[in-house]
Design an enzyme around this catalytic site. Structure first.
Site, PDB file in Angstrom:
ATOM      1  CE  LYS A  53      -3.966   1.920   2.572  1.00  0.00           C
ATOM      2  NZ  LYS A  53      -4.841   1.708   3.749  1.00  0.00           N
ATOM      3  CB  SER A 128      -8.071   3.632   2.809  1.00  0.00           C
ATOM      4  OG  SER A 128      -7.218   3.020   3.780  1.00  0.00           O
ATOM      5  CB  SER A 152      -8.384   0.730   5.800  1.00  0.00           C
ATOM      6  OG  SER A 152      -9.125   1.910   5.978  1.00  0.00           O
TER       7      SER A 152
END
Length: 456
Positions: A53, A128, A152
């Site tokens: 990420k 996210s 997330s």
């Protein structure tokens, strides 16, 4: 190429092929439609292709947090988890898209582009960590790392039909994770199988002198993967059948309960009235920490500077590079931390956080696990949700684990309208191997299904 898409970490470890090259081929073929990656790394050492990420720093590889203010930031060091990946033969093939600074539920708030769900490209991948979940679900990589502040990792895993695990707070170092809310953030794996999640946890966990919140605890995350959990006793809050939960999700959760009971698991209903306060509590505490953590991105200390005539004008113009949702949360946090409202909001939210945490811990003294749907809805269409409050309520089932620092996993279980539905399993603090073992106990009968398989 199609063969590679279904490979797990264990498969790659056994083989001798150029799996990094295969991963890059799939990324070139698939990612133009999915937008999982902000940056693709064409040259990387290691054998196991993994995505990270883009709020986890990587030496020499751009780390943007999906924000214009960090668009050109190239870190001079690796996050602790990245160091550990490299030492264990993982090759970072790219940095994945996210909601800007990890603030969002659909990866629609990225400053660059929206990540699309591999199951239906008109829908979001979740957030996210939507880029990481989409990269795994589409077969671009064998696994990915995400970060989880209020769900997330788990929510996008549920939307994309893969495994998402949030470890106990303090088991994985946050050194090198660009902070959102420091008392809630935790790095964890998104994988194709529970066994891969456990393997990755054994790689990335551990005490780190650079992160004072990490704990010195020896854990084998794979030790209970083959355990028989047919005598387990689990609980589910009666509130999961309340308003705001899609009928298709309710139906699948009922099927999940029946499935567990057929396996011999005892399932009991509990009352968890404090659940309804978890979202409000989170959206006071998290923005308060955001207002502090993001103050450094001002174009002077960190972030791209936009030069103006005076210092104040330079600050203001530089900060305008931040997106609407990030600014909204900074303002919320600054308001609740102000002298006039600190006691009325932030202090009270901390007390409610303790109340929720104590309540969950009391349940877990009696039950092995607490189960809920991961999300009250399935993946929604891109651009469909505009009301921030509707967005925030999507985290109602995932937030409690972050508030209490508990381990929780999302596993796919069936479909609603041809879209994956995720089930969440939450356990006691440091019972991570037990949570993973129970998830694998379920996965033996309900294996992960991938988009390209279901569409044939």
């Amino acid at each position: 190429m199609d063969k590679f898409k279904k490979l797990t970490i264990k498969d790659v470890l056994k083989g001798e092929e150029d799996y990094v090259g295969e991963s890059l081929k799939v990324i070139r073929k698939e990612d133009g439609d999915i937008n999982a990656f902000i940056t693709v790394v064409e040259q990387s050492s290691g054998k196991i292709p993994i995505a990270v990420k883009d709020n986890i720093v990587t030496e020499g590889i751009r780390t943007t947090c999906a924000s214009k203010i960090l668009e050109d930031f190239i870190p001079p060091f690796d996050a602790t988890v990245v160091e550990k990946l490299k030492k264990n033969n993982f090759a970072i093939v790219g940095k994945t898209n996210l909601d800007e600074f990890a603030m969002g539920t659909g990866t629609e708030y990225s400053a660059f582009f929206v990540t699309k769900n591999p199951w239906d490209k008109e829908r979001v991948a979740g957030g996210s960590s939507g880029g990481s979940a989409a990269a795994v679900a589409s077969g671009e990589v064998v696994a990915a790392l995400g970060s989880d502040t209020g769900g997330s990792i788990r929510q996008p895993a549920a939307f994309c039909g893969v495994i998402g695990f949030k470890p106990t707070y303090g088991l994985v170092s946050r050194y090198g994770l660009v902070a959102f809310a420091s008392s809630l953030d935790q790095i964890g794996p998104i994988t194709k199988t529970t066994k891969d999640a456990a393997y990755l946890m054994n790689v990335i966990y551990g005490k780190d002198e650079r992160d004072a919140t990490t704990v010195d605890k020896k854990i084998d995350f794979e030790v209970l993967l083959e355990k028989d959990f047919s005598k387990a006793v689990v609980a589910y809050p009666e509130e999961v059948f309340g308003e705001g939960v899609e009928e298709g999700v309710k139906k699948q959760f009922e099927e999940f309960i029946k499935f567990l009971e057929k396996k011999g698991v005892k399932v009991e209903k509990i009352s968890f009235p404090e659940l309804k306060y978890s979202v409000a509590t989170y959206y006071i505490i998290a923005p308060a920490e955001v207002s502090s953590n993001l103050s450094r991105f001002d174009g002077i200390r960190f972030g791209t500077r936009v030069e103006e005539k005076g210092l104040l004008e330079t600050y203001l113009k530089s900060r305008k590079q931040l997106g609407t949702e990030v600014i909204r949360r900074i303002m919320l946090g600054t308001f609740t931390l102000s002298a006039a409202y600190y006691d009325a909001y932030f202090e009270k939210a901390q007390k409610v956080r303790r109340l929720i945490s104590n309540r969950l811990n009391s349940f877990l003294e009696k039950y092995d696990f607490i189960i809920t749907p991961t999300s009250p809805i399935t993946a929604f269409k891109i651009g469909e949700v505009r009301d921030p409050l509707v967005y925030y309520m999507m985290d109602i089932f995932t937030i409690p684990a972050n508030l209490a620092g508990l381990p929780a996993i999302s596993i796919p279980f069936g479909f609603s309208g041809n879209l994956p539905v995720g089930m969440q399993i939450m356990g006691k603090r440091f019972d991570d191997p037990k949570v993973l073992g129970f998830a694998n106990f379920i996965e033996r009968d309900v294996p992960v299904v991938f988009p390209w398989e279901a569409k044939k």
